[in-house]
Motif scaffolding. Structure first.
Motif, mmCIF file in Angstrom:
data_model
loop_
_atom_site.group_PDB
_atom_site.id
_atom_site.type_symbol
_atom_site.label_atom_id
_atom_site.label_comp_id
_atom_site.label_asym_id
_atom_site.label_seq_id
_atom_site.Cartn_x
_atom_site.Cartn_y
_atom_site.Cartn_z
ATOM 1 N N ASN A 99 62.979 56.140 77.402
ATOM 2 C CA ASN A 99 62.140 56.840 78.278
ATOM 3 C C ASN A 99 60.418 56.279 78.263
ATOM 4 N N MET A 103 59.579 57.819 82.512
ATOM 5 C CA MET A 103 60.564 56.896 83.401
ATOM 6 C C MET A 103 61.527 56.239 82.395
ATOM 7 N N VAL A 168 59.171 50.276 88.085
ATOM 8 C CA VAL A 168 59.729 51.347 87.340
ATOM 9 C C VAL A 168 59.669 52.373 88.262
ATOM 10 N N GLU A 169 58.374 52.772 88.902
ATOM 11 C CA GLU A 169 58.259 53.714 89.548
ATOM 12 C C GLU A 169 58.811 53.738 90.916
ATOM 13 N N ASN A 172 62.331 54.791 90.091
ATOM 14 C CA ASN A 172 62.302 56.263 90.131
ATOM 15 C C ASN A 172 62.288 57.059 91.467
#
Length: 179
Positions: A99, A103, A168-169, A172
């Motif tokens: 984490n 994320m 990554v965002e 997510n």
């Protein structure tokens, strides 16, 4: 893979406990000829390598995305991130799901070593003399002494640059949209 199950159990137990019990505990893994450590508080779980969907036009160390129980998680090959020689994945290869900044990210590692406790007085700053060619130093915040060996302690926040965090965002955001 018995060893991996035991390590998963240890991580789960450590994560189930309070944050204080995690202090000083590190998940260690091998990459190249070196052993690295991640603070256990960052580690969500350890999973076996699984099918990875490649993402076009990303850095070579971002291997792609995996679907972990309905969550889309980007995965990074640690060896490639550290500019080490690529390696062929095998049955010891696994993914440490960590984490970072709220994320989830998967780190592909050659092999998990163990969970170790490293007291603060056994952590030294990384050497700066003559190691400017070592790219991994910018990811290493300390050197942990464990018996007669050392582990390079990683700062997970520095493993990904701003461009990587965008990937990554986006992963997510896909997870949020599906919920």
């Amino acid at each position: 893979m018995e060893n991996m199950s035991e390590l998963k159990r240890q991580v789960d137990e450590d994560n189930a406990g309070e944050r204080d019990t995690q202090k000083g505990k590190y998940m260690t893994f091998k990459s190249g000829n070196e052993y690295f450590g991640l603070e256990i508080q960052y580690v969500n779980e350890i999973i076996q390598l699984q099918a990875i969907t490649a993402i076009p036009e990303t850095e070579d160390y971002i291997k792609g995305l995996i679907n972990l129980r309905g969550k889309v998680i980007p995965v990074v090959d640690v060896r490639l991130r550290f500019k080490q020689e690529p390696f062929e994945y095998n049955d010891r290869t696994c993914i440490i799901v960590i984490n970072i900044k709220s994320m989830m990210v998967g780190l592909i590692v050659e092999k998990i070593a163990e969970v170790v406790e490293i007291k603060e007085d056994n952590i030294l700053p990384p050497p700066s003399v003559g190691r400017t060619d070592k790219v991994q130093n910018k990811y290493v915040y300390g050197i942990g002494k464990v018996g007669d060996t050392v582990k390079l302690l990683l700062d997970p926040d520095k493993l990904l640059n701003d461009q990587d965090l965008t990937v990554v965002e986006q992963a997510n955001e896909m997870n949020v949209e599906e919920e």
